[in-house]
Write a protein that holds these residues in place. Sequence first.
Motif, PDB file in Angstrom:
ATOM      1  N   ILE A 151       0.830  -1.210   0.000  1.00 51.25           N
ATOM      2  CA  ILE A 151       0.000   0.000   0.000  1.00 51.25           C
ATOM      3  C   ILE A 151       0.869   1.266   0.000  1.00 51.25           C
ATOM      4  CG2 ILE A 151      -1.897  -1.165   1.183  1.00 51.25           C
ATOM      5  CD1 ILE A 151      -1.103   0.359   3.728  1.00 51.25           C
ATOM      6  N   GLU A 152       2.177   1.119  -0.178  1.00 53.17           N
ATOM      7  CA  GLU A 152       3.057   2.289  -0.173  1.00 53.17           C
ATOM      8  C   GLU A 152       2.710   3.240  -1.317  1.00 53.17           C
ATOM      9  OE1 GLU A 152       7.832   3.437  -0.348  1.00 53.17           O
ATOM     10  OE2 GLU A 152       7.182   1.392   0.139  1.00 53.17           O
ATOM     11  N   GLY A 153       2.431   2.684  -2.502  1.00 50.77           N
ATOM     12  CA  GLY A 153       2.062   3.520  -3.644  1.00 50.77           C
ATOM     13  C   GLY A 153       0.820   4.362  -3.383  1.00 50.77           C
ATOM     14  N   PRO A 154      -0.298   3.742  -2.967  1.00 51.93           N
ATOM     15  CA  PRO A 154      -1.488   4.540  -2.641  1.00 51.93           C
ATOM     16  C   PRO A 154      -1.247   5.571  -1.548  1.00 51.93           C
ATOM     17  CG  PRO A 154      -2.073   2.229  -2.881  1.00 51.93           C
ATOM     18  CD  PRO A 154      -0.581   2.298  -2.956  1.00 51.93           C
ATOM     19  N   LEU A 155      -0.395   5.256  -0.582  1.00 52.45           N
ATOM     20  CA  LEU A 155      -0.099   6.219   0.480  1.00 52.45           C
ATOM     21  C   LEU A 155       0.607   7.449  -0.082  1.00 52.45           C
ATOM     22  CD1 LEU A 155       1.125   3.786   3.297  1.00 52.45           C
ATOM     23  CD2 LEU A 155      -0.997   5.122   3.304  1.00 52.45           C
ATOM     24  N   ARG A 156       1.595   7.235  -0.941  1.00 49.95           N
ATOM     25  CA  ARG A 156       2.319   8.358  -1.555  1.00 49.95           C
ATOM     26  C   ARG A 156       1.389   9.210  -2.415  1.00 49.95           C
ATOM     27  NH1 ARG A 156       7.779   8.291  -1.067  1.00 49.95           N
ATOM     28  NH2 ARG A 156       8.710   6.397  -0.211  1.00 49.95           N
ATOM     29  N   GLU A 157       0.483   8.551  -3.113  1.00 52.01           N
ATOM     30  CA  GLU A 157      -0.467   9.290  -3.952  1.00 52.01           C
ATOM     31  C   GLU A 157      -1.385  10.150  -3.091  1.00 52.01           C
ATOM     32  OE1 GLU A 157      -2.191  10.682  -7.382  1.00 52.01           O
ATOM     33  OE2 GLU A 157      -0.365   9.500  -7.104  1.00 52.01           O
ATOM     34  N   ARG A 158      -1.824   9.625  -1.970  1.00 53.47           N
ATOM     35  CA  ARG A 158      -2.654  10.413  -1.065  1.00 53.47           C
ATOM     36  C   ARG A 158      -1.896  11.641  -0.552  1.00 53.47           C
ATOM     37  NH1 ARG A 158      -5.444   5.596  -0.774  1.00 53.47           N
ATOM     38  NH2 ARG A 158      -7.482   5.627   0.286  1.00 53.47           N
ATOM     39  N   LEU A 159      -0.614  11.469  -0.260  1.00 56.41           N
ATOM     40  CA  LEU A 159       0.188  12.599   0.209  1.00 56.41           C
ATOM     41  C   LEU A 159       0.304  13.676  -0.865  1.00 56.41           C
ATOM     42  CD1 LEU A 159       3.184  11.044   2.199  1.00 56.41           C
ATOM     43  CD2 LEU A 159       1.499  12.666   3.049  1.00 56.41           C
ATOM     44  N   ARG A 160       0.576  13.261  -2.096  1.00 59.01           N
ATOM     45  CA  ARG A 160       0.754  14.232  -3.188  1.00 59.01           C
ATOM     46  C   ARG A 160      -0.515  15.033  -3.443  1.00 59.01           C
ATOM     47  NH1 ARG A 160       4.141  10.142  -5.485  1.00 59.01           N
ATOM     48  NH2 ARG A 160       2.342   9.186  -6.512  1.00 59.01           N
ATOM     49  N   LYS A 161      -1.662  14.412  -3.228  1.00 60.15           N
ATOM     50  CA  LYS A 161      -2.922  15.111  -3.466  1.00 60.15           C
ATOM     51  C   LYS A 161      -3.249  16.115  -2.361  1.00 60.15           C
ATOM     52  CE  LYS A 161      -5.251  11.567  -6.255  1.00 60.15           C
ATOM     53  NZ  LYS A 161      -6.399  10.621  -6.312  1.00 60.15           N
ATOM     54  N   ARG A 162      -2.754  15.884  -1.155  1.00 58.93           N
ATOM     55  CA  ARG A 162      -3.149  16.720  -0.015  1.00 58.93           C
ATOM     56  C   ARG A 162      -2.092  17.747   0.378  1.00 58.93           C
ATOM     57  NH1 ARG A 162      -7.075  14.201   3.004  1.00 58.93           N
ATOM     58  NH2 ARG A 162      -7.369  16.287   3.916  1.00 58.93           N
ATOM     59  N   LEU A 163      -0.816  17.443   0.121  1.00 58.63           N
ATOM     60  CA  LEU A 163       0.273  18.322   0.544  1.00 58.63           C
ATOM     61  C   LEU A 163       1.123  18.705  -0.662  1.00 58.63           C
ATOM     62  CD1 LEU A 163       1.437  16.388   3.741  1.00 58.63           C
ATOM     63  CD2 LEU A 163      -0.252  18.224   3.604  1.00 58.63           C
ATOM     64  N   GLN A 164       1.727  19.881  -0.601  1.00 60.12           N
ATOM     65  CA  GLN A 164       2.556  20.349  -1.706  1.00 60.12           C
ATOM     66  C   GLN A 164       4.019  20.568  -1.315  1.00 60.12           C
ATOM     67  OE1 GLN A 164       0.842  23.341  -4.331  1.00 60.12           O
ATOM     68  NE2 GLN A 164      -1.132  23.106  -3.330  1.00 60.12           N
ATOM     69  N   ARG A 165       4.268  20.879  -0.061  1.00 60.97           N
ATOM     70  CA  ARG A 165       5.641  21.113   0.369  1.00 60.97           C
ATOM     71  C   ARG A 165       5.836  20.549   1.771  1.00 60.97           C
ATOM     72  NH1 ARG A 165       7.309  27.096   0.373  1.00 60.97           N
ATOM     73  NH2 ARG A 165       9.388  26.202   0.503  1.00 60.97           N
ATOM     74  N   GLY A 166       7.102  20.299   2.103  1.00 60.82           N
ATOM     75  CA  GLY A 166       7.435  19.838   3.441  1.00 60.82           C
ATOM     76  C   GLY A 166       8.094  18.464   3.431  1.00 60.82           C
ATOM     77  N   LYS A 167       8.961  18.239   4.396  1.00 59.17           N
ATOM     78  CA  LYS A 167       9.518  16.912   4.620  1.00 59.17           C
ATOM     79  C   LYS A 167       8.583  16.181   5.575  1.00 59.17           C
ATOM     80  CE  LYS A 167      13.673  14.519   6.255  1.00 59.17           C
ATOM     81  NZ  LYS A 167      15.025  14.687   6.823  1.00 59.17           N
ATOM     82  N   VAL A 168       7.966  15.110   5.086  1.00 65.49           N
ATOM     83  CA  VAL A 168       6.897  14.436   5.829  1.00 65.49           C
ATOM     84  C   VAL A 168       7.330  13.009   6.159  1.00 65.49           C
ATOM     85  CG1 VAL A 168       4.456  13.822   5.870  1.00 65.49           C
ATOM     86  CG2 VAL A 168       5.222  15.807   4.539  1.00 65.49           C
ATOM     87  N   GLU A 169       7.397  12.695   7.445  1.00 65.18           N
ATOM     88  CA  GLU A 169       7.749  11.352   7.904  1.00 65.18           C
ATOM     89  C   GLU A 169       6.487  10.657   8.406  1.00 65.18           C
ATOM     90  OE1 GLU A 169      10.803  11.582  10.806  1.00 65.18           O
ATOM     91  OE2 GLU A 169      12.321  12.323   9.388  1.00 65.18           O
ATOM     92  N   CYS A 170       6.158   9.532   7.764  1.00 65.77           N
ATOM     93  CA  CYS A 170       4.944   8.773   8.109  1.00 65.77           C
ATOM     94  C   CYS A 170       5.363   7.398   8.639  1.00 65.77           C
ATOM     95  CB  CYS A 170       4.049   8.612   6.886  1.00 65.77           C
ATOM     96  SG  CYS A 170       3.667  10.166   6.034  1.00 65.77           S
ATOM     97  N   THR A 171       4.978   7.099   9.850  1.00 64.06           N
ATOM     98  CA  THR A 171       5.350   5.832  10.480  1.00 64.06           C
ATOM     99  C   THR A 171       4.099   5.056  10.861  1.00 64.06           C
ATOM    100  OG1 THR A 171       7.365   6.837  11.384  1.00 64.06           O
ATOM    101  CG2 THR A 171       6.627   4.750  12.352  1.00 64.06           C
ATOM    102  N   LEU A 172       4.024   3.809  10.391  1.00 65.55           N
ATOM    103  CA  LEU A 172       2.907   2.920  10.735  1.00 65.55           C
ATOM    104  C   LEU A 172       3.419   1.802  11.616  1.00 65.55           C
ATOM    105  CD1 LEU A 172      -0.007   1.857  10.433  1.00 65.55           C
ATOM    106  CD2 LEU A 172       0.763   0.633   8.387  1.00 65.55           C
ATOM    107  N   ARG A 173       2.748   1.591  12.739  1.00 62.37           N
ATOM    108  CA  ARG A 173       3.068   0.471  13.623  1.00 62.37           C
ATOM    109  C   ARG A 173       1.847  -0.440  13.725  1.00 62.37           C
ATOM    110  NH1 ARG A 173       5.678   4.579  16.611  1.00 62.37           N
ATOM    111  NH2 ARG A 173       4.009   4.699  18.139  1.00 62.37           N
ATOM    112  N   PHE A 174       2.090  -1.741  13.582  1.00 64.14           N
ATOM    113  CA  PHE A 174       1.012  -2.733  13.654  1.00 64.14           C
ATOM    114  C   PHE A 174       1.390  -3.795  14.668  1.00 64.14           C
ATOM    115  CE2 PHE A 174      -0.625  -6.882  11.987  1.00 64.14           C
ATOM    116  CZ  PHE A 174      -1.923  -6.704  12.441  1.00 64.14           C
TER     117      PHE A 174
END
Length: 288
Positions: free
Chosen positions: A45-68
Amino acid sequence: MTRSMTAFARRQSEQEWGTLIWEIRSVNHRYLEPHLRLPESFREIEGPLRERLRKRLQRGKVECTLRFQAAEAGEQQLNLNTEVAHQVRDAAQQLSDLLANPSPINPLELLRWPGVLKQNELDMKAIQKQALNQFDDAIKELIDNRLREGAELAQLINQRLDGIDNVVSQVREKLPEILEKQRQNILTRLEDARVELDPNRVEQEIVMLAQKADVDEELDRLDTHTGEVRRVLKQKEAIGRRLDFLMQELNREANTLSSKSIVAETTQCAVELKVLIEQMREQIQNIE
C-alpha cells in the motif's frame, strides 16, 4: 489559507485483530519529500499512500510511520476443530485400552495437540484498507494543525507589514522637511564660506539634492509589495515560494532607500525596514 509546514498528527485504532498506529511529522522543506516507514506486510500500500500525500500536501519533509501489533493468541477468537479433536480422542482411547492402568484423558492435553484449535487467519487486505482510511484521518489532522499554526504565522507577518506601512508613512511625512533642512544647510555653508551666491548654481545644487533624495518610487513599491503580501496570505494554494519572492523585492526597495539616504532619519528608517523584512522572511520559511 496560510498553512505551516511544521505539524504532527497521531491516529490509533484497536480492533479484534490488533492495533494500528499512524504517526506523521512534517517540517519545512523546499519541495514535498515523503518518507514512509511501514511493516513488511503493508509494503503493497506504499504507492497509494504516496499518492494520497501528493494530493493533499505540496511542500514539506513528511515522515509517516505505521506500527502494527497483532492481537495475542489469547485475545483472538479460538475455534475448535471438532473433527481433529474426535480423531485425537479416539486415538487416545485406543491407547488407553492397551494399557493396564491408563490415566484419564485430560481435555487440556487434547487442546495442545496441533490442529485441535484453529486461530482465525488475519485478513491483511481488510487491515490494509483500515490502515489507508486511518492514514486519511491522520493527514486531515496534520493539515488542521498546519492551518492552525499557519494562521498564527499570518498574524505575525501582518504585524510586520503594519510596521513597514508605518515606516513608509514616516518617511513620506519627513521628506519635505528633510529637503528643506538640506537646502538651508547648503545656503548656510555657502554664506559661511563667504562665497558669492550664484542663484542658478544654488538652484542646481538644490535640484540635484532633491533628485538624490527622491524616494517616492521606492515608497510606492513598498506599499505595493506589502499589499501583495496581504493578498497572497489569503489564497488557498501553497504560497511559500511566492512570499519568499516578495521578501526579496521588499528587501531590494529597502536597500535602495538606504542608498538614497541623505540624513540619519531615513537611514534609521531603512534599517527598521530591513529588520521587519528579515523577521517576516524567517517566518515564511515555515509556510507551505
